[in-house]
Design a protein around this motif. Structure first.
Motif, PDB file in Angstrom:
ATOM      1  N   ILE A   1      -7.735  -2.310 -10.130  1.00  0.00           N
ATOM      2  CA  ILE A   1      -6.810  -1.256 -10.558  1.00  0.00           C
ATOM      3  C   ILE A   1      -6.835  -0.068  -9.600  1.00  0.00           C
ATOM      4  CG2 ILE A   1      -6.249   0.375 -12.398  1.00  0.00           C
ATOM      5  CD1 ILE A   1      -7.518  -1.595 -14.366  1.00  0.00           C
ATOM      6  N   ARG A   2      -5.637   0.373  -9.225  1.00  0.00           N
ATOM      7  CA  ARG A   2      -5.457   1.610  -8.482  1.00  0.00           C
ATOM      8  C   ARG A   2      -4.413   2.462  -9.220  1.00  0.00           C
ATOM      9  NH1 ARG A   2      -9.272  -0.480  -6.890  1.00  0.00           N
ATOM     10  NH2 ARG A   2     -10.018  -0.792  -4.747  1.00  0.00           N
ATOM     11  N   ILE A   3      -4.467   3.764  -9.019  1.00  0.00           N
ATOM     12  CA  ILE A   3      -3.550   4.691  -9.691  1.00  0.00           C
ATOM     13  C   ILE A   3      -2.654   5.349  -8.647  1.00  0.00           C
ATOM     14  CG2 ILE A   3      -3.368   6.674 -11.248  1.00  0.00           C
ATOM     15  CD1 ILE A   3      -4.770   4.234 -12.458  1.00  0.00           C
ATOM     16  N   THR A   4      -1.363   5.434  -8.952  1.00  0.00           N
ATOM     17  CA  THR A   4      -0.430   6.155  -8.075  1.00  0.00           C
ATOM     18  C   THR A   4       0.400   7.114  -8.929  1.00  0.00           C
ATOM     19  OG1 THR A   4       1.457   4.624  -8.304  1.00  0.00           O
ATOM     20  CG2 THR A   4      -0.208   4.105  -6.623  1.00  0.00           C
ATOM     21  N   PRO A   5       1.015   8.117  -8.301  1.00  0.00           N
ATOM     22  CA  PRO A   5       1.879   9.049  -9.040  1.00  0.00           C
ATOM     23  C   PRO A   5       3.283   8.478  -9.257  1.00  0.00           C
ATOM     24  CG  PRO A   5       1.738   9.732  -6.767  1.00  0.00           C
ATOM     25  CD  PRO A   5       0.821   8.549  -6.901  1.00  0.00           C
ATOM     26  N   GLY A   6       3.350   7.262  -9.777  1.00  0.00           N
ATOM     27  CA  GLY A   6       4.638   6.652 -10.059  1.00  0.00           C
ATOM     28  C   GLY A   6       4.795   5.316  -9.368  1.00  0.00           C
ATOM     29  N   VAL A   7       5.600   4.441  -9.967  1.00  0.00           N
ATOM     30  CA  VAL A   7       5.868   3.137  -9.376  1.00  0.00           C
ATOM     31  C   VAL A   7       6.699   3.275  -8.113  1.00  0.00           C
ATOM     32  CG1 VAL A   7       7.141   0.974  -9.718  1.00  0.00           C
ATOM     33  CG2 VAL A   7       5.572   1.787 -11.482  1.00  0.00           C
ATOM     34  N   VAL A   8       7.653   4.200  -8.086  1.00  0.00           N
ATOM     35  CA  VAL A   8       8.458   4.384  -6.876  1.00  0.00           C
ATOM     36  C   VAL A   8       7.573   4.766  -5.693  1.00  0.00           C
ATOM     37  CG1 VAL A   8      10.280   5.759  -5.790  1.00  0.00           C
ATOM     38  CG2 VAL A   8      10.585   4.895  -8.116  1.00  0.00           C
ATOM     39  N   ALA A   9       6.608   5.652  -5.924  1.00  0.00           N
ATOM     40  CA  ALA A   9       5.661   5.996  -4.859  1.00  0.00           C
ATOM     41  C   ALA A   9       4.933   4.754  -4.376  1.00  0.00           C
ATOM     42  CB  ALA A   9       4.664   7.039  -5.362  1.00  0.00           C
ATOM     43  N   ALA A  10       4.531   3.901  -5.300  1.00  0.00           N
ATOM     44  CA  ALA A  10       3.827   2.671  -4.927  1.00  0.00           C
ATOM     45  C   ALA A  10       4.710   1.755  -4.096  1.00  0.00           C
ATOM     46  CB  ALA A  10       3.340   1.952  -6.181  1.00  0.00           C
ATOM     47  N   LEU A  11       6.012   1.717  -4.387  1.00  0.00           N
ATOM     48  CA  LEU A  11       6.931   0.904  -3.589  1.00  0.00           C
ATOM     49  C   LEU A  11       6.987   1.412  -2.152  1.00  0.00           C
ATOM     50  CD1 LEU A  11       9.965   0.420  -6.032  1.00  0.00           C
ATOM     51  CD2 LEU A  11       8.026  -1.108  -5.655  1.00  0.00           C
ATOM     52  N   TYR A  12       7.146   2.716  -1.991  1.00  0.00           N
ATOM     53  CA  TYR A  12       7.191   3.296  -0.648  1.00  0.00           C
ATOM     54  C   TYR A  12       5.885   3.040   0.091  1.00  0.00           C
ATOM     55  CZ  TYR A  12      11.623   5.886  -0.960  1.00  0.00           C
ATOM     56  OH  TYR A  12      12.952   6.234  -1.028  1.00  0.00           O
ATOM     57  N   TRP A  13       4.765   3.232  -0.585  1.00  0.00           N
ATOM     58  CA  TRP A  13       3.469   3.012   0.050  1.00  0.00           C
ATOM     59  C   TRP A  13       3.323   1.556   0.472  1.00  0.00           C
ATOM     60  CZ3 TRP A  13      -0.589   5.987  -3.432  1.00  0.00           C
ATOM     61  CH2 TRP A  13      -0.201   7.332  -3.539  1.00  0.00           C
TER      62      TRP A  13
ATOM     63  N   PHE B   1       3.503  11.135 -14.263  1.00  0.00           N
ATOM     64  CA  PHE B   1       3.199  10.649 -12.915  1.00  0.00           C
ATOM     65  C   PHE B   1       1.859   9.905 -12.841  1.00  0.00           C
ATOM     66  CE2 PHE B   1       6.235  14.115 -12.048  1.00  0.00           C
ATOM     67  CZ  PHE B   1       7.196  13.370 -11.390  1.00  0.00           C
ATOM     68  N   VAL B   2       1.735   8.893 -13.676  1.00  0.00           N
ATOM     69  CA  VAL B   2       0.582   7.999 -13.619  1.00  0.00           C
ATOM     70  C   VAL B   2       1.087   6.572 -13.730  1.00  0.00           C
ATOM     71  CG1 VAL B   2      -1.522   7.216 -14.757  1.00  0.00           C
ATOM     72  CG2 VAL B   2      -1.053   9.664 -14.585  1.00  0.00           C
ATOM     73  N   SER B   3       0.856   5.786 -12.696  1.00  0.00           N
ATOM     74  CA  SER B   3       1.212   4.374 -12.723  1.00  0.00           C
ATOM     75  C   SER B   3       0.009   3.537 -12.315  1.00  0.00           C
ATOM     76  CB  SER B   3       2.382   4.093 -11.773  1.00  0.00           C
ATOM     77  OG  SER B   3       3.556   4.743 -12.231  1.00  0.00           O
ATOM     78  N   THR B   4      -0.006   2.307 -12.777  1.00  0.00           N
ATOM     79  CA  THR B   4      -1.117   1.398 -12.535  1.00  0.00           C
ATOM     80  C   THR B   4      -0.698   0.340 -11.524  1.00  0.00           C
ATOM     81  OG1 THR B   4      -1.848   1.728 -14.824  1.00  0.00           O
ATOM     82  CG2 THR B   4      -2.768  -0.150 -13.623  1.00  0.00           C
ATOM     83  N   ILE B   5      -1.493   0.197 -10.498  1.00  0.00           N
ATOM     84  CA  ILE B   5      -1.232  -0.776  -9.439  1.00  0.00           C
ATOM     85  C   ILE B   5      -2.359  -1.810  -9.479  1.00  0.00           C
ATOM     86  CG2 ILE B   5      -0.774  -1.071  -6.981  1.00  0.00           C
ATOM     87  CD1 ILE B   5       1.105   0.931  -8.624  1.00  0.00           C
ATOM     88  N   ILE B   6      -1.995  -3.086  -9.466  1.00  0.00           N
ATOM     89  CA  ILE B   6      -2.974  -4.156  -9.542  1.00  0.00           C
ATOM     90  C   ILE B   6      -2.986  -4.924  -8.222  1.00  0.00           C
ATOM     91  CG2 ILE B   6      -3.741  -6.191 -10.796  1.00  0.00           C
ATOM     92  CD1 ILE B   6      -3.704  -3.554 -12.441  1.00  0.00           C
ATOM     93  N   ILE B   7      -4.174  -4.975  -7.601  1.00  0.00           N
ATOM     94  CA  ILE B   7      -4.354  -5.699  -6.347  1.00  0.00           C
ATOM     95  C   ILE B   7      -5.584  -6.589  -6.511  1.00  0.00           C
ATOM     96  CG2 ILE B   7      -4.620  -5.524  -3.845  1.00  0.00           C
ATOM     97  CD1 ILE B   7      -3.626  -2.616  -4.059  1.00  0.00           C
ATOM     98  N   GLU B   8      -5.363  -7.871  -6.684  1.00  0.00           N
ATOM     99  CA  GLU B   8      -6.479  -8.785  -6.919  1.00  0.00           C
ATOM    100  C   GLU B   8      -7.260  -9.099  -5.642  1.00  0.00           C
ATOM    101  OE1 GLU B   8      -5.950 -12.219  -9.299  1.00  0.00           O
ATOM    102  OE2 GLU B   8      -4.493 -11.277 -10.667  1.00  0.00           O
ATOM    103  N   ASN B   9      -6.579  -9.169  -4.511  1.00  0.00           N
ATOM    104  CA  ASN B   9      -7.216  -9.550  -3.266  1.00  0.00           C
ATOM    105  C   ASN B   9      -8.078  -8.417  -2.702  1.00  0.00           C
ATOM    106  OD1 ASN B   9      -7.026  -9.572  -0.070  1.00  0.00           O
ATOM    107  ND2 ASN B   9      -6.928 -11.696  -0.783  1.00  0.00           N
ATOM    108  N   GLU B  10      -9.333  -8.705  -2.443  1.00  0.00           N
ATOM    109  CA  GLU B  10     -10.273  -7.664  -2.002  1.00  0.00           C
ATOM    110  C   GLU B  10      -9.897  -7.065  -0.653  1.00  0.00           C
ATOM    111  OE1 GLU B  10     -15.095  -6.991  -1.277  1.00  0.00           O
ATOM    112  OE2 GLU B  10     -14.298  -8.990  -1.751  1.00  0.00           O
ATOM    113  N   GLU B  11      -9.509  -7.892   0.303  1.00  0.00           N
ATOM    114  CA  GLU B  11      -9.149  -7.370   1.621  1.00  0.00           C
ATOM    115  C   GLU B  11      -7.908  -6.501   1.543  1.00  0.00           C
ATOM    116  OE1 GLU B  11     -10.888  -7.535   4.459  1.00  0.00           O
ATOM    117  OE2 GLU B  11     -12.403  -8.394   3.128  1.00  0.00           O
TER     118      GLU B  11
ATOM    119  N   VAL C   1      -4.347  11.412  -3.156  1.00  0.00           N
ATOM    120  CA  VAL C   1      -3.912  12.133  -4.352  1.00  0.00           C
ATOM    121  C   VAL C   1      -5.022  12.116  -5.384  1.00  0.00           C
ATOM    122  CG1 VAL C   1      -2.201  12.251  -6.190  1.00  0.00           C
ATOM    123  CG2 VAL C   1      -1.514  11.474  -3.912  1.00  0.00           C
ATOM    124  N   ASP C   2      -5.435  13.295  -5.837  1.00  0.00           N
ATOM    125  CA  ASP C   2      -6.434  13.357  -6.896  1.00  0.00           C
ATOM    126  C   ASP C   2      -5.812  12.992  -8.242  1.00  0.00           C
ATOM    127  OD1 ASP C   2      -8.670  14.228  -5.370  1.00  0.00           O
ATOM    128  OD2 ASP C   2      -7.770  16.224  -5.248  1.00  0.00           O
ATOM    129  N   ALA C   3      -6.662  12.640  -9.183  1.00  0.00           N
ATOM    130  CA  ALA C   3      -6.191  12.256 -10.502  1.00  0.00           C
ATOM    131  C   ALA C   3      -5.552  13.442 -11.223  1.00  0.00           C
ATOM    132  CB  ALA C   3      -7.359  11.719 -11.321  1.00  0.00           C
TER     133      ALA C   3
END
Length: 396
Positions: free
Chosen positions: A93-105, A248-258, A273-275
């Protein structure tokens, strides 16, 4: 909770509250006397548990640096497993300030300028913006369409990938704006094609909780027992489910460690970005105590959908999508309104502020998207205006 009780308890006026949906109509549409049926949020207060938890946090009086508490992770993992059968691990689990931000990232982390990225159109327009704004090449693959029914064309999808050397596919699940909840077989086919051609997948599942009738959201990462999860980032949030977009709290799931290591390094350098303790507090409270509210909003949405269908039933060439998921309804007006007249028809005659079809892809001018997560009186007035003007056209 049923719709009537929900509306009585939670509906509130939003005009004059710095509401994007209500207070910038003039700037966005050129008129301020329109019924706002556009941007995807609602006129309903958050659940009591959210207000109480935020009030307690505010009254503490100290708003210094914070971190993501263990209880937040537990709330997210419990909700996802209980409602969608997806068993998360905290380290994913990672946290971003929104799903749109996660898309850009994601676009900037995993592709290079000039790379081709595919979107299945019509689709939520920030998908398209994240590609173009980042200097990548948008490959828009239109869904198959006939009289209100959108479907996945696997052959066209694979051809678009091969012909354009696509590096990434941004998936919308459930699909906004057409309201389709992807089946297991559809998702499996998409993922097999993407794996075959080494295409990375970013799956926006922000509407995962809003499904209707017998339609069930399937987390993309669970297909074939997570066989494709190493090539996948999943994004979801409580913002649509509980009307918490500005937290502005979204959850990002990344299973792959690398891949997690790459993500963390990218975020550390460019987007550290701090919490946001208020957003974390609100989301955790909603996930832990908002079930009655959640059931109530779904009842409102479904009743509003039925009201739109009933209000437009006499216009047999106005094609409405089926509401399998989301709270958004895509409507095809092309048999009644010329493409060049669609804006004047909707705004000047029907007095509506909507999301226009061409915002979701070049092929979809003549469609409009309506937001059903609002008071039935607002929906009924909007439908009445549409029906009145459609009747006038039919009478000519």
């Amino acid at each position: 909770m049923k719709a009537k009780e929900f509306i009585e308890r939670y509906y509130t006026e939003r005009k004059g509250t710095s509401s994007l949906k209500w207070d910038v109509l003039k700037e966005t549409f050129g008129a301020d006397d329109l019924i706002p049926m556009w941007i995807a949020d609602t006129e309903f207060k958050a659940p009591e548990c959210v207000i109480e938890s935020l009030t307690e946090r505010i009254q503490h009086g100290v708003y210094g640096y914070s971190y993501v508490p263990e209880s937040f992770y537990e709330a997210v993992m419990d909700w996802e497993y209980t409602h969608h059968g997806y068993k998360l691990q905290k380290e994913w689990i990672r946290i971003t300030p929104g799903v749109v931000a996660a898309l850009y990232w994601s676009v900037n982390l995993l592709t290079q300028p000039g790379d081709a990225i595919l979107a299945l159109t019509p689709v939520y327009y920030p998908f398209l913006d994240s590609i173009k704004d980042s200097g990548r090449r948008l490959v828009a693959c239109d869904m198959a369409y006939e009289k209100g029914v959108f479907s996945f064309d696997a052959a066209a999808f694979e051809k678009a990938i091969v012909d354009n050397d696509v590096k990434m596919y941004i998936l919308c699940s459930p699909h906004n704006p057409v309201g389709h909840v992807w089946t297991y077989e559809e998702l499996q086919t998409m993922l097999k094609i993407c794996k075959k051609h080494n295409v990375f997948v970013v799956s926006d599942e922000i509407h995962q909780d809003l499904t209707f009738d017998n339609h069930k959201h399937i987390p993309t990462a669970t297909i074939d027992n997570s066989a494709y999860a190493d090539n996948l980032i999943t994004c979801f949030a409580a913002s649509k489910t509980f009307n918490l977009a500005s937290c502005f709290v979204s959850t990002i799931i990344i299973e792959n460690e690398e891949l997690r290591k790459k993500w963390d390094a990218f975020v550390k350098v460019f987007h550290n970005v701090d919490a946001n303790i208020f957003g974390l507090t609100a989301v955790e409270a909603a996930l832990c105590g908002g079930m009655d509210w959640y059931e109530g909003i779904k009842d409102v949405i479904h009743e509003n959908y039925l009201a739109v269908r009933e209000g437009l039933k006499d216009f047999d060439k106005v094609y409405l999508t089926s509401l399998e998921g989301t709270y958004l309804l895509f409507i095809d007006l092309r048999e009644y309104v010329a493409l060049e007249d669609i804006h004047s028809f909707v705004q000047d005659k029907c007095k509506l502020a909507v999301d226009y079809g061409e915002w979701f892809g070049d092929s979809w001018q003549g469609f409009i998207r309506l937001n059903l997560a609002t008071h039935p009186d607002i929906v009924n007035q909007a439908v009445s205006n549409l029906a009145r003007e459609l009747k006038a056209i039919s009478a000519k």
